[in-house]
Write an enzyme that holds these catalytic residues in place. Structure first.
Site, PDB file in Angstrom:
ATOM      1  N   THR A   8      32.597  39.968  40.488  1.00  0.00           N
ATOM      2  CA  THR A   8      31.574  40.786  39.830  1.00  0.00           C
ATOM      3  C   THR A   8      30.427  39.892  39.361  1.00  0.00           C
ATOM      4  O   THR A   8      30.582  38.671  39.283  1.00  0.00           O
ATOM      5  CB  THR A   8      32.143  41.515  38.591  1.00  0.00           C
ATOM      6  OG1 THR A   8      32.577  40.528  37.645  1.00  0.00           O
ATOM      7  CG2 THR A   8      33.315  42.414  38.951  1.00  0.00           C
ATOM      8  N   HIS A   9      29.288  40.505  39.052  1.00  0.00           N
ATOM      9  CA  HIS A   9      28.141  39.726  38.580  1.00  0.00           C
ATOM     10  C   HIS A   9      28.380  39.126  37.197  1.00  0.00           C
ATOM     11  O   HIS A   9      27.806  38.103  36.857  1.00  0.00           O
ATOM     12  CB  HIS A   9      26.884  40.604  38.544  1.00  0.00           C
ATOM     13  CG  HIS A   9      26.242  40.719  39.891  1.00  0.00           C
ATOM     14  ND1 HIS A   9      26.893  41.269  40.977  1.00  0.00           N
ATOM     15  CD2 HIS A   9      25.022  40.335  40.335  1.00  0.00           C
ATOM     16  CE1 HIS A   9      26.078  41.226  42.020  1.00  0.00           C
ATOM     17  NE2 HIS A   9      24.943  40.656  41.666  1.00  0.00           N
ATOM     18  N   SER A  10      29.195  39.790  36.401  1.00  0.00           N
ATOM     19  CA  SER A  10      29.476  39.293  35.057  1.00  0.00           C
ATOM     20  C   SER A  10      30.870  38.668  35.036  1.00  0.00           C
ATOM     21  O   SER A  10      31.842  39.287  35.463  1.00  0.00           O
ATOM     22  CB  SER A  10      29.405  40.458  34.068  1.00  0.00           C
ATOM     23  OG  SER A  10      30.223  40.188  32.943  1.00  0.00           O
ATOM     24  N   GLY A  42      25.519  37.028  38.076  1.00  0.00           N
ATOM     25  CA  GLY A  42      25.301  36.745  39.495  1.00  0.00           C
ATOM     26  C   GLY A  42      26.624  36.421  40.136  1.00  0.00           C
ATOM     27  O   GLY A  42      27.687  36.688  39.567  1.00  0.00           O
ATOM     28  N   ASP A  76      31.748  43.996  43.209  1.00  0.00           N
ATOM     29  CA  ASP A  76      30.984  45.069  42.556  1.00  0.00           C
ATOM     30  C   ASP A  76      29.828  45.533  43.438  1.00  0.00           C
ATOM     31  O   ASP A  76      29.951  46.522  44.130  1.00  0.00           O
ATOM     32  CB  ASP A  76      30.608  44.763  41.099  1.00  0.00           C
ATOM     33  CG  ASP A  76      29.739  43.548  40.873  1.00  0.00           C
ATOM     34  OD1 ASP A  76      29.435  42.826  41.832  1.00  0.00           O
ATOM     35  OD2 ASP A  76      29.358  43.318  39.707  1.00  0.00           O
TER      36      ASP A  76
END
Lengths: 140, 257
Positions: A8-10, A42, A76
């Protein structure tokens, strides 16, 4: 055994999803790979690659008798897809099979973790179970 | 064919030239990206190619057995590690994957194969078609022109590359009036129209630097013109128009006789 990685980005989201899935899925182990190389939002191909290898190695150790079955990756959105595919290209050179589940990341990871604990789980069965999460109806 | 040591030297020089160019264009690329993206493209590619240049120079020095293909693969790997967002996988993954085509050394044939493999991977990874306002719009015309120039027109690689750079430039200009269909810019919908694509633009800078370094190592004419010499230069109707518009007292463009 099938390994699981969540991208995921987080970083917090990935860790939270892994925690949630670990609780629901019992022994199913999910390796989180969230955030960019600097700790921001990211994705990070190196981190994803390391997570896939870690997940795979853990299953090789657990399956002293049998072969490890590869790793299912849940992502994601946006660059997470490309980063994960690129990491898969890198590890596949070393014979680690990677499959992607096109599923909502929280629900799909929980489902995947449950399926992955089954002794008969395969890459396909884990992907299928995770993708089944797209059909969830939460309110009737 | 240039000897393997010179090929290695050229790979290192090319990556260094690209890194310098990106640093120069950093602001410009970021401005382009801030219009339709998240304003990080200039910083991302600068950081990525700087790291790639450093790692490749070190690798070339440390290991005499590193082939040109190994060095190119290393460039891809460095970009993957250093560049966040979509550019890392797109640039780095495509370079890494295509580097295998250079196993036989850097020749006219292997560079055509490299170029085609790069385009294939780029499209596969980005899932972008021509006209989606992405890097593909710069790479496709460049690869097609390069391949055709080598295989059909028998041009030397340097001349083929010069034409490919012109083709890429035309492709980059073509991104401006298009609506983005991929990446963050696509969220803007119609508002993305009228802005040049940053990824296509940085791709053109890479190709321009490759041409400049190739010019130091190879023989051939460098004419940045992707049009085919078999197309007539002048439209027959133009001559007639000139007569009416310019007149006898029209400005003398050349000036010298």
């Amino acid at each position: 055994m099938v390994g699981l990685v969540v991208v995921t980005h987080s970083a917090k989201v990935a860790e939270g999803v892994a925690d949630t899935a670990a609780q629901m899925g019992g022994e199913g182990r999910v390796v989180p790979a969230g955030g960019d190389p600097d700790g921001g939002l990211g994705t990070d191909v190196d981190r994803i690659e390391a997570a896939i290898r870690e997940s795979y190695e853990a299953n090789v150790d657990a399956d002293a008798e049998s072969e490890a079955d590869g790793v299912v990756v849940l992502v994601d959105l946006g660059s997470a897809v490309m980063s994960a595919e690129t990491a898969a290209d890198v590890v596949e050179v070393d014979g680690i099979e990677v499959a992607f589940a096109d599923a909502p990341v929280v629900e799909g990871t929980v489902e995947a973790a449950v399926e992955a604990t089954s002794p008969k789980a395969t890459l396909d069965s884990v992907v299928e179970r995770a993708e089944g999460a797209r059909e969830y109806r939460k309110f009737g | 064919m240039v000897d393997p040591d010179t090929q290695r030297e050229a790979v290192v020089a090319a990556v260094e030239a690209v890194a310098e160019r990106m640093a120069e264009e950093r602001r410009y690329l970021t401005d382009l990206d801030s219009a339709i993206g998240d304003a990080d493209h200039g910083g991302n590619v600068t950081r990525g190619f700087e790291a790639a240049a450093e790692q490749v120079a070190e690798a070339a020095e440390a290991d005499d057995d590193a082939t040109p293909a190994d060095l190119v693969k290393r460039v891809g790997r460095a970009l993957i590690s250093e560049v966040g967002g979509a550019s890392g996988p797109l640039y780095g993954g495509s370079i890494m994957s295509a580097s295998a085509e250079l196993d036989g050394g850097i020749t006219a044939e292997t560079t055509v194969a490299f170029a085609e493999a790069y385009l294939d991977k780029l499209q596969e990874r980005g899932k972008a078609e021509l006209g989606s306002k992405t890097m593909v719009d710069a790479v496709t015309p460049a690869v097609h022109t390069y391949k055709k120039s080598i295989e059909q027109d028998d041009l030397p690689p340097l001349s083929a590359l010069a034409k490919a750079v012109d083709a890429a430039e035309r492709g980059v200009r073509f991104t401006t009036p298009l609506r983005a269909k991929k990446g963050r810019a696509s969220y803007l919908g119609w508002r993305s129209v009228g802005h040049q694509d940053p990824g296509a633009t940085s791709t053109l800078f890479v190709l321009e630097e490759l041409l400049s370094v190739a010019d130091d190592y190879l023989e051939g004419d460098v004419e940045r013109d992707a049009t085919s010499p078999t197309v007539p230069d002048a439209d027959p109707e133009e001559a007639a128009d000139d007569e009416g518009a310019g007149g006898a007292d029209g400005p003398d463009a050349g000036g010298d006789d």
